[in-house]
Design a protein around this motif. Structure first.
Motif, PDB file in Angstrom:
ATOM      1  N   VAL A   2      -4.246 -39.011 -16.895  1.00  0.00           N
ATOM      2  CA  VAL A   2      -5.444 -38.523 -16.626  1.00  0.00           C
ATOM      3  C   VAL A   2      -6.498 -39.377 -15.907  1.00  0.00           C
ATOM      4  O   VAL A   2      -6.571 -40.648 -16.060  1.00  0.00           O
ATOM      5  CB  VAL A   2      -5.742 -38.796 -18.527  1.00  0.00           C
ATOM      6  CG1 VAL A   2      -7.367 -38.180 -18.758  1.00  0.00           C
ATOM      7  CG2 VAL A   2      -5.015 -37.644 -19.166  1.00  0.00           C
ATOM      8  N   GLY A  26      -6.221 -33.378 -15.747  1.00  0.00           N
ATOM      9  CA  GLY A  26      -5.114 -33.309 -16.612  1.00  0.00           C
ATOM     10  C   GLY A  26      -5.095 -31.996 -17.481  1.00  0.00           C
ATOM     11  O   GLY A  26      -5.776 -31.754 -18.354  1.00  0.00           O
ATOM     12  N   ARG A  27      -3.797 -31.515 -17.953  1.00  0.00           N
ATOM     13  CA  ARG A  27      -3.578 -30.207 -18.660  1.00  0.00           C
ATOM     14  C   ARG A  27      -3.503 -30.507 -20.083  1.00  0.00           C
ATOM     15  O   ARG A  27      -3.567 -29.934 -21.053  1.00  0.00           O
ATOM     16  CB  ARG A  27      -2.671 -29.333 -18.096  1.00  0.00           C
ATOM     17  CG  ARG A  27      -2.905 -28.739 -16.850  1.00  0.00           C
ATOM     18  CD  ARG A  27      -1.565 -27.818 -16.245  1.00  0.00           C
ATOM     19  NE  ARG A  27      -0.597 -28.991 -16.088  1.00  0.00           N
ATOM     20  CZ  ARG A  27       0.586 -28.473 -15.717  1.00  0.00           C
ATOM     21  NH1 ARG A  27       1.057 -27.299 -15.416  1.00  0.00           N
ATOM     22  NH2 ARG A  27       1.506 -29.686 -15.178  1.00  0.00           N
ATOM     23  N   THR A  28      -3.439 -31.837 -20.202  1.00  0.00           N
ATOM     24  CA  THR A  28      -3.200 -32.044 -21.851  1.00  0.00           C
ATOM     25  C   THR A  28      -4.516 -33.010 -22.467  1.00  0.00           C
ATOM     26  O   THR A  28      -4.204 -33.617 -23.474  1.00  0.00           O
ATOM     27  CB  THR A  28      -1.908 -33.072 -22.097  1.00  0.00           C
ATOM     28  OG1 THR A  28      -2.121 -34.344 -21.024  1.00  0.00           O
ATOM     29  CG2 THR A  28      -0.795 -32.341 -21.363  1.00  0.00           C
ATOM     30  N   ASN A  30      -6.628 -32.094 -24.461  1.00  0.00           N
ATOM     31  CA  ASN A  30      -6.886 -31.754 -25.587  1.00  0.00           C
ATOM     32  C   ASN A  30      -5.781 -32.561 -26.771  1.00  0.00           C
ATOM     33  O   ASN A  30      -6.375 -32.625 -28.125  1.00  0.00           O
ATOM     34  CB  ASN A  30      -6.826 -30.128 -26.029  1.00  0.00           C
ATOM     35  CG  ASN A  30      -5.244 -29.710 -25.733  1.00  0.00           C
ATOM     36  OD1 ASN A  30      -4.661 -30.301 -24.615  1.00  0.00           O
ATOM     37  ND2 ASN A  30      -4.562 -28.961 -26.447  1.00  0.00           N
ATOM     38  N   MET A  31      -4.980 -33.171 -26.392  1.00  0.00           N
ATOM     39  CA  MET A  31      -3.919 -34.195 -27.177  1.00  0.00           C
ATOM     40  C   MET A  31      -4.525 -35.398 -27.195  1.00  0.00           C
ATOM     41  O   MET A  31      -3.927 -36.127 -27.739  1.00  0.00           O
ATOM     42  CB  MET A  31      -2.618 -33.943 -26.569  1.00  0.00           C
ATOM     43  CG  MET A  31      -1.940 -32.352 -26.573  1.00  0.00           C
ATOM     44  SD  MET A  31      -2.382 -31.777 -28.432  1.00  0.00           S
ATOM     45  CE  MET A  31      -1.303 -32.775 -29.228  1.00  0.00           C
ATOM     46  N   TYR A  32      -5.390 -35.697 -26.369  1.00  0.00           N
ATOM     47  CA  TYR A  32      -5.844 -37.210 -26.207  1.00  0.00           C
ATOM     48  C   TYR A  32      -7.181 -37.565 -27.324  1.00  0.00           C
ATOM     49  O   TYR A  32      -7.973 -36.690 -27.393  1.00  0.00           O
ATOM     50  CB  TYR A  32      -6.574 -37.555 -24.797  1.00  0.00           C
ATOM     51  CG  TYR A  32      -5.462 -37.658 -23.915  1.00  0.00           C
ATOM     52  CD1 TYR A  32      -4.604 -36.703 -23.371  1.00  0.00           C
ATOM     53  CD2 TYR A  32      -5.176 -39.079 -23.470  1.00  0.00           C
ATOM     54  CE1 TYR A  32      -3.675 -36.930 -22.494  1.00  0.00           C
ATOM     55  CE2 TYR A  32      -4.058 -39.202 -22.662  1.00  0.00           C
ATOM     56  CZ  TYR A  32      -3.471 -38.209 -21.908  1.00  0.00           C
ATOM     57  OH  TYR A  32      -2.527 -38.462 -21.064  1.00  0.00           O
ATOM     58  N   TRP A  53      -8.090 -36.342 -31.449  1.00  0.00           N
ATOM     59  CA  TRP A  53      -7.736 -35.408 -30.465  1.00  0.00           C
ATOM     60  C   TRP A  53      -8.287 -33.909 -30.936  1.00  0.00           C
ATOM     61  O   TRP A  53      -8.825 -33.165 -30.222  1.00  0.00           O
ATOM     62  CB  TRP A  53      -6.327 -35.009 -30.262  1.00  0.00           C
ATOM     63  CG  TRP A  53      -5.436 -34.709 -31.514  1.00  0.00           C
ATOM     64  CD1 TRP A  53      -4.969 -35.411 -32.522  1.00  0.00           C
ATOM     65  CD2 TRP A  53      -5.114 -33.481 -31.834  1.00  0.00           C
ATOM     66  NE1 TRP A  53      -4.472 -34.704 -33.329  1.00  0.00           N
ATOM     67  CE2 TRP A  53      -4.547 -33.495 -33.179  1.00  0.00           C
ATOM     68  CE3 TRP A  53      -5.425 -31.992 -31.335  1.00  0.00           C
ATOM     69  CZ2 TRP A  53      -4.071 -32.155 -33.650  1.00  0.00           C
ATOM     70  CZ3 TRP A  53      -4.859 -31.047 -31.839  1.00  0.00           C
ATOM     71  CH2 TRP A  53      -4.307 -31.207 -33.041  1.00  0.00           C
ATOM     72  N   ASN A  74     -12.744 -29.490 -25.961  1.00  0.00           N
ATOM     73  CA  ASN A  74     -11.477 -29.273 -25.367  1.00  0.00           C
ATOM     74  C   ASN A  74     -11.236 -28.507 -24.060  1.00  0.00           C
ATOM     75  O   ASN A  74     -10.215 -28.352 -23.185  1.00  0.00           O
ATOM     76  CB  ASN A  74     -10.303 -29.351 -26.239  1.00  0.00           C
ATOM     77  CG  ASN A  74      -9.930 -30.241 -27.038  1.00  0.00           C
ATOM     78  OD1 ASN A  74     -10.354 -31.478 -26.656  1.00  0.00           O
ATOM     79  ND2 ASN A  74      -9.748 -30.177 -28.418  1.00  0.00           N
ATOM     80  N   ASN A  77     -12.671 -29.751 -21.111  1.00  0.00           N
ATOM     81  CA  ASN A  77     -12.339 -31.268 -20.660  1.00  0.00           C
ATOM     82  C   ASN A  77     -13.207 -32.281 -20.812  1.00  0.00           C
ATOM     83  O   ASN A  77     -13.153 -33.189 -19.879  1.00  0.00           O
ATOM     84  CB  ASN A  77     -11.317 -31.316 -19.537  1.00  0.00           C
ATOM     85  CG  ASN A  77      -9.989 -30.644 -19.704  1.00  0.00           C
ATOM     86  OD1 ASN A  77      -9.759 -30.207 -20.459  1.00  0.00           O
ATOM     87  ND2 ASN A  77      -9.134 -30.822 -18.436  1.00  0.00           N
ATOM     88  N   SER A 100      -3.341 -41.585 -25.268  1.00  0.00           N
ATOM     89  CA  SER A 100      -2.474 -40.479 -25.455  1.00  0.00           C
ATOM     90  C   SER A 100      -1.843 -40.212 -26.604  1.00  0.00           C
ATOM     91  O   SER A 100      -1.431 -39.139 -27.127  1.00  0.00           O
ATOM     92  CB  SER A 100      -1.137 -40.800 -24.357  1.00  0.00           C
ATOM     93  OG  SER A 100      -0.539 -41.895 -24.598  1.00  0.00           O
ATOM     94  N   GLY A 102      -3.617 -39.660 -29.198  1.00  0.00           N
ATOM     95  CA  GLY A 102      -4.586 -38.725 -30.107  1.00  0.00           C
ATOM     96  C   GLY A 102      -5.348 -39.164 -31.025  1.00  0.00           C
ATOM     97  O   GLY A 102      -6.082 -38.644 -31.715  1.00  0.00           O
TER      98      GLY A 102
END
Length: 124
Positions: A2, A26-28, A30-32, A53, A74, A77, A100, A102
């Motif tokens: 990220v 980064g595509r993730t 929403n999980m952070y 998250w 989210n 981003n 990471s 969350g």
């Protein structure tokens, strides 16, 4: 991985408002879990606010409670810090950070990714 880029800092008079933003790659995203920290000259980096998250857990440092609001989009981003009723003691470089796991965390060491910071200066 990220990458975080803050923006929106600047000079404002005491009592004024400012909103700073942090855009994450980064595509993730929403999980952070995301956090805002600040560092004034000669002082250690200190916790300001954090959001989990899902946005379901939010923490604030006592000096900013009732004045600052953290939020997370989210889809864009982006994490925001709305700062109202600013005081000269809020002057610092503000950093956003991503965790990471969350969680919403108030500890610097729990975050793996950091932005470069944005300067906020509040004049008396």
């Amino acid at each position: 991985q990220v990458q975080l880029v803050e923006s929106g800092g600047g000079l404002v008079q005491a009592g004024g408002s400012l909103r700073i933003s942090c855009v994450a790659s980064g595509r993730t995203f929403n999980m952070y879990g995301m956090g805002w920290f600040r560092q004034a000259p000669g002082k250690e980096r200190e916790f300001v606010a954090a959001i989990s998250w899902s946005g379901g857990t939010i923490y604030y440092a006592d000096p900013v409670k009732g004045r600052f609001t953290i939020s997370k989009d989210n889809i864009k981003n982006t994490v925001y810090l709305q700062m109202n009723s600013l005081k000269p003691e809020d002057t610092a470089v503000y950093y956003c950070a991503a965790d990471s796991s969350g969680r919403a965390a108030a500890v610097v060491a729990l975050y793996q990714h950091w932005g470069q910071g944005t300067q906020v200066t509040v004049s008396p």
